[in-house]
Design a protein around this motif. Structure first.
Motif, PDB file in Angstrom:
ATOM      1  N   THR A  71       0.793  -1.222   0.000  1.00  0.00           N
ATOM      2  CA  THR A  71       0.000   0.000   0.000  1.00  0.00           C
ATOM      3  C   THR A  71       0.818   1.261   0.000  1.00  0.00           C
ATOM      4  O   THR A  71       0.323   2.327   0.237  1.00  0.00           O
ATOM      5  N   ASN A  72       2.057   1.149  -0.204  1.00  0.00           N
ATOM      6  CA  ASN A  72       2.834   2.364  -0.021  1.00  0.00           C
ATOM      7  C   ASN A  72       3.282   2.975  -1.335  1.00  0.00           C
ATOM      8  O   ASN A  72       2.836   2.598  -2.395  1.00  0.00           O
ATOM      9  N   ARG A 101     -13.868   2.915   7.750  1.00  0.00           N
ATOM     10  CA  ARG A 101     -12.785   2.932   8.727  1.00  0.00           C
ATOM     11  C   ARG A 101     -13.295   2.547  10.101  1.00  0.00           C
ATOM     12  O   ARG A 101     -12.655   1.768  10.801  1.00  0.00           O
ATOM     13  N   ARG A 150      -5.353  -2.436   4.609  1.00  0.00           N
ATOM     14  CA  ARG A 150      -4.382  -1.858   3.675  1.00  0.00           C
ATOM     15  C   ARG A 150      -5.110  -1.207   2.510  1.00  0.00           C
ATOM     16  O   ARG A 150      -4.756  -0.112   2.067  1.00  0.00           O
ATOM     17  N   GLU A 206      -6.531   2.073   3.485  1.00  0.00           N
ATOM     18  CA  GLU A 206      -5.541   3.149   3.530  1.00  0.00           C
ATOM     19  C   GLU A 206      -5.249   3.662   2.129  1.00  0.00           C
ATOM     20  O   GLU A 206      -5.168   4.869   1.882  1.00  0.00           O
ATOM     21  N   GLU A 263      -8.085   5.729   0.944  1.00  0.00           N
ATOM     22  CA  GLU A 263      -8.113   7.078   1.495  1.00  0.00           C
ATOM     23  C   GLU A 263      -7.071   7.948   0.825  1.00  0.00           C
ATOM     24  O   GLU A 263      -7.319   9.120   0.508  1.00  0.00           O
ATOM     25  N   HIS A 264      -5.956   7.352   0.596  1.00  0.00           N
ATOM     26  CA  HIS A 264      -4.883   8.090  -0.070  1.00  0.00           C
ATOM     27  C   HIS A 264      -5.323   8.535  -1.455  1.00  0.00           C
ATOM     28  O   HIS A 264      -5.194   9.700  -1.842  1.00  0.00           O
TER      29      HIS A 264
END
Lengths: 683, 156
Positions: free
Chosen positions: A595-596, B64, B118, B121, B124-125
């Motif tokens: 996820t990065n 969330r 994951r 996240e 959301e990003h």
């Protein structure tokens, strides 16, 4: 709650019908306000009248209040207050309105559920405007065939007197027939025909009793005509000779007209075929006989050759109620199949429509063998199989020469008994049954302008896609053999996109799609089929579970939409590759649960001119900047929309597409000619 | 010169849009939205997008809170939110977000909580990124509207 009723006058269906599908009244139900708003606007853009609500219960209430206020319901599957399927069921039961399901999820089970609950269609979000442009077909299909006849009668009366309508009634009647008895040989054809004639509750003067030209009926007709001699045949006398109750002079007149045209066509074709056959050393005497035909003067000859052929053909089984109608078509077919299929044979094939593969044979009296296959001559599957085995279908490219004023049966090269889309008449197919018939009938009315070229392209394309699409047919296997279009890489993409065609695909859409497939040289006016095809293929892809398919679909769609008929890819190629790889990467990345930041890196990594996120962006910007002047010039001539946003749209698109093909992007509502652009090669 | 400003703004718009399309953040559905914008619905795109932002934030918050819950077990409920988020994202052409949703759904179907987290996240990003870009886009368009209003009529 968004309740936004717009009632377009208290007009009854008739008014709407005049400009149908404009003004079709749609009720849209979706709890998601974004989708609902977008859907509403898309529908308005299609010129439908839209009512929206975000609650199923409210929708039901509105429908119950006045069922006649709406023509069509579009409903989301997942709604908080009521299950979309439940709403579907209720609407179907109580109001008998066509319902289209909408969902972000393309799970096969869901789609199946939709179908079993009676949905007309299952659309995937995001809904595109091309798909929505087609939804009116469900309304038409739902209406009683009478009404439909009325619509087309109204249109057709202006065009061809009673012919169109008779043709219409023919086909629609056969619809009913096929519904009733899919695979059984209809012994009571005539009875049904007579029944159908009385089956008309509309007393409008436009309406004529529907006549089913069953094999039996047609046989009598031909016998009468033969007796009188074609040139001396007048409807009145034929009618008297036939001595069929309930048959009107008008019915006979229109049938006669069609018959004449058919024969004329046959003889033209026959001559050509004979020439070819002679050139190829074809031994089939039927060819020679046919070649000697002069106009439709010589029935005896035809009969004779028919007799001959029928004897030799007795082994196979002509289709259903039109068994008799087969013979000349079969005759021609036979001749063709035994030879090399070349130019013009499509004509004959066209006349011999594919019928149900498993219709039992009817005994063909020799005399009546050459009863014209006006619309529904159905070569048997065996015939067709012969054809396919002869690899005749490889020659699709040469159909141009035959002059077919009516453009019947564009694509009859289907080896299996499938509908030959593109011709109004060919709409006899097993699985498709009704919808295709009706759809094709409509098509006839609309496509009077089909030249042979369109037949050509359509034939070649249709056959494949159509056959591939209707995989449930028993002869599907044989159709696979036909897939060699070396010149047309589209076939691969067709095959690709149609393999996924499952039952959820409406046969209507199939017929529309196949009937309207364009080749580059062909300019079929209807963009619906294009869209339909795209929709279908899109839907097909979506039906598969799995990310990669979604990706593929996106690319598929993106490629088609954005890059239309581009024949040279240039930047586009790289872009497609880039976006594809990006998508793959992104999917892969997400799928593997990373996820990065590397995700973005991966996203950009493959792009040809984006090396890494920051650098890539810079590079991109630089490139864009250098192109700006160029882009600006491009935008100037392009702004139909005259909007700022559209300008940017245009420019944006042009930055991704070679300038010459820029214009393609403006056809965003799906009206670009079908791409010979091979998707497969692009992806 | 007013003309130059307008040109610059237009260039900015184009650049931004091109970037978004190229990066796969937006897809042709967004173009369809733009096409739906006309005299009768002049601010269609921004209206729809604003509703989308509003709804999405709600959904993301719900997701969330569901996932953060120690006793979380109701993947179904999460699936519903996710489905809606996916539907609306695809309806406005937010391709990347939609793709992440697909992965999210896959994880959820496998009851893979860590994977869901994951994916959330990432979601959301992506959402923040898109929101920023679209805000930027709307700002430029507002400025363009202003610039156009001040322009001399001939220059149109």
């Amino acid at each position: 709650m968004i309740m936004d009723e717009r009632m377009g006058g208290s007009s009854r269906e008739d008014d709407g019908n005049d400009r149908f599908p404009i003004g079709m009244r749609v009720l849209a139900v979706d709890d998601d306000p974004i989708c609902l708003k977008v859907l509403e606007n898309l529908l308005r853009k299609c010129q439908y009248q839209v009512t929206t609500t975000n609650q199923a219960i409210t929708a039901l209430k509105m429908l119950r209040e006045n069922r006649n206020r709406y023509d069509l319901v579009i409903s989301d599957v997942n709604m908080p207050d009521m299950d979309g399927f439940k709403l579907l069921e209720l609407v179907g039961l109580e109001m008998d309105l066509p319902v289209i399901m909408l969902s972000a999820h393309s799970d096969t089970k869901l789609v199946m559920k939709g179908i079993t609950h009676g949905a007309c269609d299952y659309l995937l979000k995001p809904v595109r405007i091309e798909e929505l442009k087609n939804i009116w077909q469900h309304v038409v299909r739902r209406k009683k065939p009478d009404s439909k006849d009325q619509i087309f009668a109204a249109n057709q009366d202006k065009v061809q007197g009673g012919t169109g309508e008779a043709g219409q009634t023919l086909t629609s009647s056969s619809d009913k027939k096929f519904i009733k008895k899919r695979k059984d040989q209809s012994e009571d054809e005539e009875e049904e025909g007579d029944d159908n004639e009385d089956d008309n509750d509309d007393s409008s003067t436009q309406k004529k009793p529907r006549v089913v030209w069953s094999g039996e009926l047609h046989r009598k007709f031909v016998a009468a005509v033969n007796h009188l001699g074609l040139e001396k045949s007048v409807p009145k006398k034929i009618l008297d000779l036939m001595n069929v109750e309930g048959l009107t002079r008008e019915n006979v007149a229109s049938h006669l007209q069609k018959y004449r045209l058919y024969l004329k066509r046959l003889s033209t074709v026959a001559t050509q075929q004979a020439n070819m056959a002679a050139a190829l050393g074809n031994r089939d005497p039927s060819y020679l006989r046919m070649a000697s035909l002069d106009g439709f003067g010589d029935f005896r000859t035809l009969t004779g050759s028919g007799r001959l052929s029928s004897a030799s053909l007795s082994s196979y089984q002509p289709g259903g109620m039109f068994g008799r109608l087969n013979s000349s078509a079969a005759l021609s077919l036979r001749g063709i199949s035994s030879g090399v299929i070349q130019q013009g044979h499509s004509q004959t094939l066209n006349n011999s429509i594919n019928g149900l593969g498993n219709i039992q044979p009817a005994v063909l009296p020799a005399n009546q063998n050459q009863s014209g296959t006006l619309f529904q001559a159905i070569p048997t599957s065996m015939e067709l199989n012969q054809l396919s085995q002869n690899k005749s279908t490889n020659r699709f490219g040469e159909f141009n020469s035959v002059n077919n004023p009516n453009a019947f049966g564009v694509a009859t090269n289907f080896p299996d008994a499938r509908v030959t889309v593109g011709s109004s008449n060919n709409s006899l197919s097993t699985a498709s049954g009704n919808p295709l018939l009706q759809a094709n009938t409509q098509q006839v009315q609309h496509n009077g302008a089909f030249g042979n070229q369109s037949s050509l392209g359509v034939a070649s394309l249709n056959q494949e896609s159509f056959d591939m699409g209707l995989g449930c047919h028993e002869n599907w296997q044989s159709t696979v053999q036909l897939c060699d279009f070396p010149s047309n890489s589209l076939s691969t993409s067709e095959a690709f996109s149609h393999k996924q065609l499952q039952t959820n695909n409406l046969q209507e859409s199939v017929s529309w799609r196949s009937s309207h497939l364009n080749n580059n040289p062909i300019d079929l006016s209807s963009s619906m089929a294009n869209a339909a095809r795209l929709d279908d293929s899109r839907g097909d892809v979506q039906c598969q579970v799995g990310l990669s398919n979604n990706v593929l679909h996106d690319i598929d769609y993106a490629a088609k939409k954005q890059w239309g008929e581009c024949s040279s890819f240039g930047r586009m190629d790289t872009l497609v590759a880039a976006s594809r790889s990006m998508l793959d990467q992104s999917i892969a990345a997400v799928g593997s649960k990373t996820t990065n930041v590397p995700f973005y890196g991966q996203l950009n990594g493959d792009a040809p001119y984006v090396r890494h996120p920051e650098g890539g962006k810079l590079a991109f910007d630089t490139r864009l900047r250098s192109d700006e002047d160029f882009l600006f010039e491009q935008t100037k001539p392009q702004s139909d929309f005259g909007q700022n946003t559209t300008e940017s749209l245009d420019v944006t698109m042009s930055s991704m597409i070679k300038p010459e093909q820029y214009n393609e992007t403006e056809l965003m509502d799906g009206e670009f000619g079908f791409d010979a652009f091979p998707l497969g090669s692009c992806i | 010169m007013l003309g130059l400003a307008a040109d610059r703004l237009r260039a900015d718009t184009n650049r931004l849009l091109a970037f978004l399309f190229h990066q796969g953040i937006l897809d042709e559905q967004f173009l369809q939205l733009q096409q739906l914008e006309d005299e009768t619905s002049p601010n269609f795109v921004s209206e729809v997008v604003n509703i989308y932002f509003h709804e999405s934030e709600k959904l993301l918050r719900n997701l969330r809170s569901l996932l953060m819950d120690k006793e979380f077990s109701d993947y179904n409920k999460m699936g519903i939110h996710l489905n809606q988020f996916m539907g609306s994202s695809s309806s406005i052409g937010a391709k990347r977000i939609r793709n992440v949703c697909v992965a999210f759904r896959a994880a959820s179907e496998q009851n893979n909580r860590a994977g869901c987290l994951r994916a959330l996240e990432l979601l959301e990003h992506e959402y923040c990124f898109l929101k920023n870009k679209l805000h930027e886009l709307f700002q430029i368009q507002q400025q363009r509207a202003l610039a156009a209003a001040v322009r001399y009529p001939m220059q149109n």
